[in-house]
Design a protein around this motif. Structure first.
Motif, PDB file in Angstrom:
ATOM      1  N   TYR A  44       0.850  -1.202   0.000  1.00 29.07           N
ATOM      2  CA  TYR A  44       0.000   0.000   0.000  1.00 29.07           C
ATOM      3  C   TYR A  44       0.881   1.245   0.000  1.00 29.07           C
ATOM      4  CZ  TYR A  44      -4.076  -2.873   1.447  1.00 29.07           C
ATOM      5  OH  TYR A  44      -5.086  -3.790   1.539  1.00 29.07           O
ATOM      6  N   PRO A  45       0.474   2.270  -0.746  1.00 29.91           N
ATOM      7  CA  PRO A  45       1.248   3.520  -0.704  1.00 29.91           C
ATOM      8  C   PRO A  45       1.279   4.080   0.713  1.00 29.91           C
ATOM      9  CG  PRO A  45      -0.470   3.589  -2.415  1.00 29.91           C
ATOM     10  CD  PRO A  45      -0.705   2.344  -1.614  1.00 29.91           C
ATOM     11  N   ASP A  46       2.330   4.806   1.007  1.00 25.74           N
ATOM     12  CA  ASP A  46       2.532   5.283   2.371  1.00 25.74           C
ATOM     13  C   ASP A  46       1.354   6.111   2.891  1.00 25.74           C
ATOM     14  OD1 ASP A  46       4.646   4.848   4.264  1.00 25.74           O
ATOM     15  OD2 ASP A  46       4.838   7.034   4.347  1.00 25.74           O
ATOM     16  N   ASN A  47       0.776   6.945   2.041  1.00 28.62           N
ATOM     17  CA  ASN A  47      -0.327   7.804   2.498  1.00 28.62           C
ATOM     18  C   ASN A  47      -1.621   7.018   2.712  1.00 28.62           C
ATOM     19  OD1 ASN A  47      -0.659   7.393  -0.275  1.00 28.62           O
ATOM     20  ND2 ASN A  47      -1.818   9.281  -0.536  1.00 28.62           N
ATOM     21  N   CYS A  70      -4.581   2.974   7.996  1.00 29.33           N
ATOM     22  CA  CYS A  70      -5.849   2.349   8.381  1.00 29.33           C
ATOM     23  C   CYS A  70      -5.707   1.577   9.695  1.00 29.33           C
ATOM     24  CB  CYS A  70      -6.322   1.414   7.270  1.00 29.33           C
ATOM     25  SG  CYS A  70      -7.803   0.484   7.715  1.00 29.33           S
ATOM     26  N   TYR A  71      -6.695   1.739  10.557  1.00 30.14           N
ATOM     27  CA  TYR A  71      -6.681   1.056  11.854  1.00 30.14           C
ATOM     28  C   TYR A  71      -6.698  -0.464  11.687  1.00 30.14           C
ATOM     29  CZ  TYR A  71      -7.909   0.023  16.709  1.00 30.14           C
ATOM     30  OH  TYR A  71      -7.910  -0.445  18.000  1.00 30.14           O
ATOM     31  N   GLY A  72      -7.300  -0.936  10.629  1.00 27.23           N
ATOM     32  CA  GLY A  72      -7.366  -2.381  10.432  1.00 27.23           C
ATOM     33  C   GLY A  72      -6.135  -2.961   9.765  1.00 27.23           C
ATOM     34  N   CYS A  73      -5.575  -2.216   8.815  1.00 27.92           N
ATOM     35  CA  CYS A  73      -4.536  -2.834   7.973  1.00 27.92           C
ATOM     36  C   CYS A  73      -3.347  -1.948   7.650  1.00 27.92           C
ATOM     37  CB  CYS A  73      -5.161  -3.330   6.679  1.00 27.92           C
ATOM     38  SG  CYS A  73      -5.971  -2.022   5.735  1.00 27.92           S
ATOM     39  N   GLY A  74      -3.283  -0.757   8.225  1.00 30.88           N
ATOM     40  CA  GLY A  74      -2.194   0.139   7.872  1.00 30.88           C
ATOM     41  C   GLY A  74      -0.919  -0.189   8.629  1.00 30.88           C
ATOM     42  N   ALA A  75       0.163  -0.418   7.881  1.00 29.67           N
ATOM     43  CA  ALA A  75       1.440  -0.748   8.535  1.00 29.67           C
ATOM     44  C   ALA A  75       1.924   0.408   9.396  1.00 29.67           C
ATOM     45  CB  ALA A  75       2.486  -1.099   7.473  1.00 29.67           C
ATOM     46  N   ASN A  76       1.482   1.634   9.092  1.00 25.25           N
ATOM     47  CA  ASN A  76       1.932   2.801   9.855  1.00 25.25           C
ATOM     48  C   ASN A  76       1.068   3.110  11.076  1.00 25.25           C
ATOM     49  OD1 ASN A  76       3.812   3.055   7.840  1.00 25.25           O
ATOM     50  ND2 ASN A  76       2.791   4.749   6.793  1.00 25.25           N
ATOM     51  N   ILE A 128     -14.866  -1.072  -3.511  1.00 26.94           N
ATOM     52  CA  ILE A 128     -14.936  -0.138  -4.636  1.00 26.94           C
ATOM     53  C   ILE A 128     -13.575   0.529  -4.788  1.00 26.94           C
ATOM     54  CG2 ILE A 128     -16.149   1.873  -5.592  1.00 26.94           C
ATOM     55  CD1 ILE A 128     -18.069  -0.386  -4.984  1.00 26.94           C
ATOM     56  N   GLN A 129     -13.107   0.588  -6.019  1.00 33.84           N
ATOM     57  CA  GLN A 129     -11.795   1.201  -6.249  1.00 33.84           C
ATOM     58  C   GLN A 129     -11.825   2.658  -5.791  1.00 33.84           C
ATOM     59  OE1 GLN A 129     -10.270   0.199 -10.158  1.00 33.84           O
ATOM     60  NE2 GLN A 129      -8.672   1.743  -9.912  1.00 33.84           N
ATOM     61  N   MET A 130     -10.820   3.016  -5.047  1.00 34.07           N
ATOM     62  CA  MET A 130     -10.741   4.322  -4.421  1.00 34.07           C
ATOM     63  C   MET A 130     -10.599   5.418  -5.463  1.00 34.07           C
ATOM     64  SD  MET A 130      -7.944   4.951  -1.430  1.00 34.07           S
ATOM     65  CE  MET A 130      -8.421   3.783  -0.167  1.00 34.07           C
ATOM     66  N   PRO A 131     -11.286   6.541  -5.265  1.00 34.41           N
ATOM     67  CA  PRO A 131     -11.029   7.679  -6.153  1.00 34.41           C
ATOM     68  C   PRO A 131      -9.545   8.065  -6.074  1.00 34.41           C
ATOM     69  CG  PRO A 131     -12.908   8.106  -4.704  1.00 34.41           C
ATOM     70  CD  PRO A 131     -12.282   6.828  -4.235  1.00 34.41           C
ATOM     71  N   ASP A 132      -9.003   8.540  -7.167  1.00 30.94           N
ATOM     72  CA  ASP A 132      -7.564   8.806  -7.226  1.00 30.94           C
ATOM     73  C   ASP A 132      -7.096   9.797  -6.173  1.00 30.94           C
ATOM     74  OD1 ASP A 132      -7.371   7.047  -9.281  1.00 30.94           O
ATOM     75  OD2 ASP A 132      -7.428   8.569 -10.862  1.00 30.94           O
ATOM     76  N   ASN A 133      -7.988  10.735  -5.807  1.00 34.60           N
ATOM     77  CA  ASN A 133      -7.559  11.776  -4.862  1.00 34.60           C
ATOM     78  C   ASN A 133      -7.835  11.430  -3.410  1.00 34.60           C
ATOM     79  OD1 ASN A 133     -10.307  11.883  -4.926  1.00 34.60           O
ATOM     80  ND2 ASN A 133     -10.466  14.115  -5.160  1.00 34.60           N
ATOM     81  N   PHE A 134      -8.336  10.216  -3.136  1.00 34.79           N
ATOM     82  CA  PHE A 134      -8.707   9.854  -1.769  1.00 34.79           C
ATOM     83  C   PHE A 134      -7.444   9.678  -0.935  1.00 34.79           C
ATOM     84  CE2 PHE A 134     -11.029   7.060   1.358  1.00 34.79           C
ATOM     85  CZ  PHE A 134     -12.011   7.978   1.670  1.00 34.79           C
ATOM     86  N   GLY A 135      -7.395  10.416   0.157  1.00 35.63           N
ATOM     87  CA  GLY A 135      -6.239  10.310   1.049  1.00 35.63           C
ATOM     88  C   GLY A 135      -5.023  11.063   0.544  1.00 35.63           C
ATOM     89  N   ALA A 136      -5.214  11.813  -0.533  1.00 35.63           N
ATOM     90  CA  ALA A 136      -4.071  12.501  -1.138  1.00 35.63           C
ATOM     91  C   ALA A 136      -3.508  13.577  -0.229  1.00 35.63           C
ATOM     92  CB  ALA A 136      -4.484  13.120  -2.472  1.00 35.63           C
ATOM     93  N   ALA A 137      -4.376  14.113   0.649  1.00 33.49           N
ATOM     94  CA  ALA A 137      -3.943  15.209   1.518  1.00 33.49           C
ATOM     95  C   ALA A 137      -2.872  14.776   2.517  1.00 33.49           C
ATOM     96  CB  ALA A 137      -5.143  15.770   2.277  1.00 33.49           C
ATOM     97  N   ALA A 138      -2.819  13.476   2.798  1.00 33.59           N
ATOM     98  CA  ALA A 138      -1.834  13.009   3.785  1.00 33.59           C
ATOM     99  C   ALA A 138      -0.457  13.056   3.162  1.00 33.59           C
ATOM    100  CB  ALA A 138      -2.188  11.617   4.253  1.00 33.59           C
ATOM    101  N   ALA A 175      -1.200   2.548  -8.047  1.00 32.73           N
ATOM    102  CA  ALA A 175      -1.602   1.549  -7.052  1.00 32.73           C
ATOM    103  C   ALA A 175      -3.114   1.342  -7.088  1.00 32.73           C
ATOM    104  CB  ALA A 175      -1.172   2.022  -5.668  1.00 32.73           C
ATOM    105  N   PHE A 176      -3.513   0.097  -6.991  1.00 33.72           N
ATOM    106  CA  PHE A 176      -4.931  -0.215  -6.792  1.00 33.72           C
ATOM    107  C   PHE A 176      -5.227  -0.196  -5.297  1.00 33.72           C
ATOM    108  CE2 PHE A 176      -4.806  -2.711 -10.891  1.00 33.72           C
ATOM    109  CZ  PHE A 176      -5.727  -1.920 -11.537  1.00 33.72           C
ATOM    110  N   ARG A 177      -6.151   0.632  -4.893  1.00 34.98           N
ATOM    111  CA  ARG A 177      -6.608   0.582  -3.502  1.00 34.98           C
ATOM    112  C   ARG A 177      -8.121   0.708  -3.468  1.00 34.98           C
ATOM    113  NH1 ARG A 177      -6.693  -0.965   0.085  1.00 34.98           N
ATOM    114  NH2 ARG A 177      -6.422   0.441   1.815  1.00 34.98           N
ATOM    115  N   PHE A 178      -8.716   0.064  -2.489  1.00 30.43           N
ATOM    116  CA  PHE A 178     -10.173  -0.054  -2.444  1.00 30.43           C
ATOM    117  C   PHE A 178     -10.746   0.456  -1.127  1.00 30.43           C
ATOM    118  CE2 PHE A 178      -9.115  -2.673  -5.939  1.00 30.43           C
ATOM    119  CZ  PHE A 178     -10.253  -2.776  -6.718  1.00 30.43           C
ATOM    120  N   VAL A 179     -11.937   0.994  -1.222  1.00 34.71           N
ATOM    121  CA  VAL A 179     -12.711   1.312  -0.020  1.00 34.71           C
ATOM    122  C   VAL A 179     -13.888   0.334   0.049  1.00 34.71           C
ATOM    123  CG1 VAL A 179     -12.069   3.735   0.133  1.00 34.71           C
ATOM    124  CG2 VAL A 179     -14.034   3.073  -1.270  1.00 34.71           C
TER     125      VAL A 179
END
Lengths: 155, 155
Positions: B8-11, B15-21, B145-155, B88-92
């Motif tokens: 998963y990209p760093d930004n 995620c509380y469930g699966c984020g390595a960070n 659902i595939q995440m919109p490209d700008n989702f989470g971009a602010a991080a 990257a493919f990421r899903f919500v």
């Protein structure tokens, strides 16, 4: 006014979502508001999906425990019994469904509002909607089943 | 072998469930096992429903993140792309459903096994089953659902 969860028997108050005795858990508190039920919960900063938004698994957890708590309260109300009367009504989750309508901001107090859709025998169906700043961001349904009498008795 | 979540990209790794960070989170790790996907997770002692059993909201969370991770991996596989290739493919999660089949013991490592039911456009449907000691205790479905490209971009 005591929350539904404050009436749970001591041996059933260890739930990570709603048990008053679980110091690591969410300890949600649910109340009647007319014919609806209300839980208010402020996510921790680390309950993130992506930064700025609340993790969907937390929302599912809140809906789950809001649903089982509402089911118990609804059963007491239907039977005209006080919530501190025995035997205690407690429910487990048979199934849980959540539709994520839009991203849920994390920096606000969320409001979960429940509505009883059906009471049939030992089953109560609760619809619950999560609101952030008054906007519905997730909607769930919990099919709650009355707990077997011996469930959790070992505690 | 790297887990899906390690790509998963760093930004998008908060995620509380699966984020390595996310040092407070569950940090699940999911892998291919043939055409199925597998996550193994050991609940903490405080992830209780009633003493001795795992909290259903945790199971919903595990199914949720197992589902979105599986969706991403399935999309890479369908397109014949390596998981470290861009974009990257990421899903919500669009919706989450869980049927609780029986109480899930808490003192074992749980296995969540996923199966891809459908890939259609930007949507992937994943069925996930939770096993404890080889016994299926919960079964869920995630519409990812595939995440919109700008989702989470602010991080």
């Amino acid at each position: 006014m005591k929350a539904f969860q404050e009436y749970y028997p001591d041996n059933l108050s260890h739930c990570y979502g709603c048990g008053a005795n679980n110091e690591h858990g969410h300890r949600i508190k649910t109340y009647w508001d007319g014919d609806e039920t209300v839980t208010r919960f402020t996510p921790e900063p680390y309950h993130t999906a992506v930064p700025g938004y609340t993790y969907g698994g937390l929302l599912a957890s809140l809906i789950d425990c809001h649903g089982t708590g509402t089911a118990a309260a609804a059963m007491y109300r239907q039977e005209g019994r006080a919530m501190d009367s025995l035997p205690a009504f407690r429910f487990v989750t048979g199934s849980l469904h959540v539709d994520y309508l839009k991203p849920t901001p994390i920096d606000v107090t969320l409001e979960i509002r429940g509505r009883i859709k059906e009471i049939k025998g030992r089953k109560v169906v609760v619809e619950a909607t999560v609101y952030a700043n008054g906007v519905a961001t997730a909607r769930g349904e919990v099919v709650a089943i009355q707990m077997p009498d011996n469930f959790g008795a070992a505690a």
